[in-house]
Design an enzyme around this catalytic site. Structure first.
Site, short mmCIF file in Angstrom:
data_model
loop_
_atom_site.label_atom_id
_atom_site.label_comp_id
_atom_site.label_asym_id
_atom_site.label_seq_id
_atom_site.Cartn_x
_atom_site.Cartn_y
_atom_site.Cartn_z
CD GLU A 116 -4.72 3.60 2.96
OE1 GLU A 116 -5.24 4.71 3.14
OE2 GLU A 116 -4.38 3.19 1.84
CD GLU A 167 -4.44 1.59 -2.08
OE1 GLU A 167 -4.62 2.82 -2.22
OE2 GLU A 167 -5.20 0.87 -1.38
#
Length: 509
Positions: free
Chosen positions: A306, A422
């Site tokens: 991220e 995820e």
């Protein structure tokens, strides 16, 4: 992919043949412990034989001298066999409740054997002390003051038991079995044609209880497991071995901050991208790479995920004190250290940005902005993304959650396998029988069946309740697969579809 599905004879992806192996493993464990228990019962000098002789008022048989060292050796050998077999049993324990009961009984028997070992050591120490006193004083006697500690053969769950340590608490101190664990090569992992299905639960891969409970509810075993580590933690051999002993590919999210760093801490002094590039962590990285290579088992490393957001320490921005281009330099530096130490033969490097349409700043949503974070095809094996459905006002569809981000990833890294690293959906409401989460799950499996998404090689579902703080906003979401009956039922139906290229072991309650 359906015309290229891997044969279930490939052991590491859970298949129905595991059930047969589980039965064989259980039988082997029982036989090993049965043999040891029989030896204790019939031993002329054993505590059982002595107690029986005293109760009957007869002279016990002449003692056969068995040293504590010999007993320890036998117990250690048996324990290693139990760890190896129990590791395989754990992943299949969801097939029947009786498996957990059998494991509990086996642990009790091991504890009993360790007690006997402690008594043997105590007696041996007492005899040695008496002999020393007699030699010194020239007379018979001695106090027998030696203390038995129970020996070094652990009676805890060990490397394949239910250690309750959470993923970010550091390397497990439990013993690791020396029994060989057969694994595929990195090349075989990359070549697998059927998809990967993984879970994140609170304590896996250190404790499988919740993981196996969810597997029971879903009816399918996973072939991948996710966990997290920080940059202050050594290579966790236990986590990797436990994962493979259960037939699951370990996928580690590795964060270049201390493990206990809060997810709202955007800057951690001493852990900038430049700190890594400068060589400050080279000794740590070198040891990590060498230990990983010595372990000899494939591991997916999702390094600093991220990165295209603004909430993590490794993102490029003023508050992180990371210059433009520093993320790629950091990634390549870590990769090069691993390459120099031969570890890249086992590491599957996984580049995983976040969902772009939730980043706020329009600049962060552009193709050029994401492209500046890509390390290059040479340094990446898989690509992926994080993507969550968390807002009731948006459409609960695959396209809404993943579409825009996947379009950019495919342009930046064409030809790379994509893992939805995820993912999850929160409970946002809806009818009792068809919540928005349930609709989102249906859309996920419909998308996996679409030939346009053949490059998506798997997903890992975040089955936890989690509180996050993003840009000062604190939110708690229930991502669990079994958060509601209809959500779970929809997932059960979806993962069992025969048009989504999964080859998974069935798990019965």
């Amino acid at each position: 992919m359906s015309d290229l599905i891997r044969s279930t004879s490939t052991w590491w992806a859970q298949s129905s043949k595991h059930a047969r192996r589980t039965a064989i493993g259980t039988t082997a464990i029982v036989l090993v412990l049965g043999l040891i228990t029989w030896t204790v019962w019939v031993s002329p000098s054993g505590p059982v034989s002595t107690a029986v002789s005293e109760a009957l008022g007869v002279t016990p048989p002449a003692a056969k001298k068995v040293s504590a060292t010999e007993l320890q050796t036998k117990l250690t050998a048996a324990q290693k066999q139990v760890w190896a077999l129990q590791g395989k049993l754990d992943s299949s324990s969801a097939q029947a409740g009786s498996r957990a009961e059998e494991i509990a009984k086996l642990k009790q028997q091991i504890a009993s054997l360790q007690s006997d070992l402690g008594a043997a050591k105590s007696a041996a120490a007492g005899s040695a002390a008496a002999a020393a006193q007699a030699a010194a004083a020239g007379k018979k006697g001695g106090s027998g003051s030696g203390s038995g500690t129970g020996g070094s053969g652990s009676g805890s769950d060990g490397a394949h038991g239910g250690n309750a340590a959470a993923p970010n608490t550091g390397p497990s101190k439990d013993p690791v079995t020396t029994e060989p664990i057969s694994t595929p090569s990195k090349a075989q992992v990359l070549a697998q044609q059927s998809r990967w299905y993984g879970l994140y639960t609170t304590q896996a891969p250190f404790n499988w209880s919740e993981y196996d409970r969810v597997s029971q509810e879903v009816g399918k075993a996973t072939n991948m497991v996710g966990f997290f580590q920080g940059f202050d933690q050594d290579f966790n051999q236990t986590a990797v071995q436990r994962s493979w002993a259960n037939g699951r590919l370990p996928m580690m999210t590795w964060e270049t901050v201390p493990a206990k760093t809060g997810n709202d801490q955007a800057f951690v002094p001493g852990y900038t991208n430049q700190d890594v590039v400068s060589g400050k962590f080279d000794a740590y990285l070198t040891k990590y790479a060498q230990d990983l290579k010595a372990n000899g088992m494939p591991l997916v490393i999702r390094l600093d995920h991220e990165m295209n957001g603004s909430w993590y320490n490794w993102s490029e921005g003023t508050k992180q004190q990371n210059a433009a281009g520093s993320y790629v330099a950091m990634w390549q530096h870590v990769w090069n250290v691993f390459q120099a130490n031969g570890a890249n033969d086992y590491v599957i490097w996984n580049w995983s940005p976040s969902r772009i349409d939730k980043l706020g700043n329009p600049k962060y949503q552009t193709l050029d902005y994401m492209r500046q974070y890509y390390p290059g095809a040479q340094y990446v094996d898989w690509v992926g993304m994080s993507g969550y459905y968390r807002t009731a006002t948006e459409q609960p569809t695959f396209q809404t959650t993943f579409g825009a981000t996947l379009a950019q990833i495919r342009k930046i890294a064409p030809g790379k396998g994509i893992v939805l690293n995820e993912i999850g959906a929160t409970e946002t409401g809806g009818t009792v029988t068809d919540s928005q989460k349930s609709q989102w799950i249906t859309s996920l499996f419909d998308a996996l069946a679409d030939p346009a998404n053949r490059d998506i090689i798997g997903f890992a579902y975040f089955s936890q309740v989690a509180t996050t703080i993003v840009d000062g906003t604190r939110t708690t979401n229930d991502w669990r697969l079994d958060s509601r009956a209809d959500s779970l039922a929809t997932f059960v139906k979806g993962i069992a579809r025969n048009d989504i290229d999964y080859d998974l072991q069935e798990v019965s309650k």
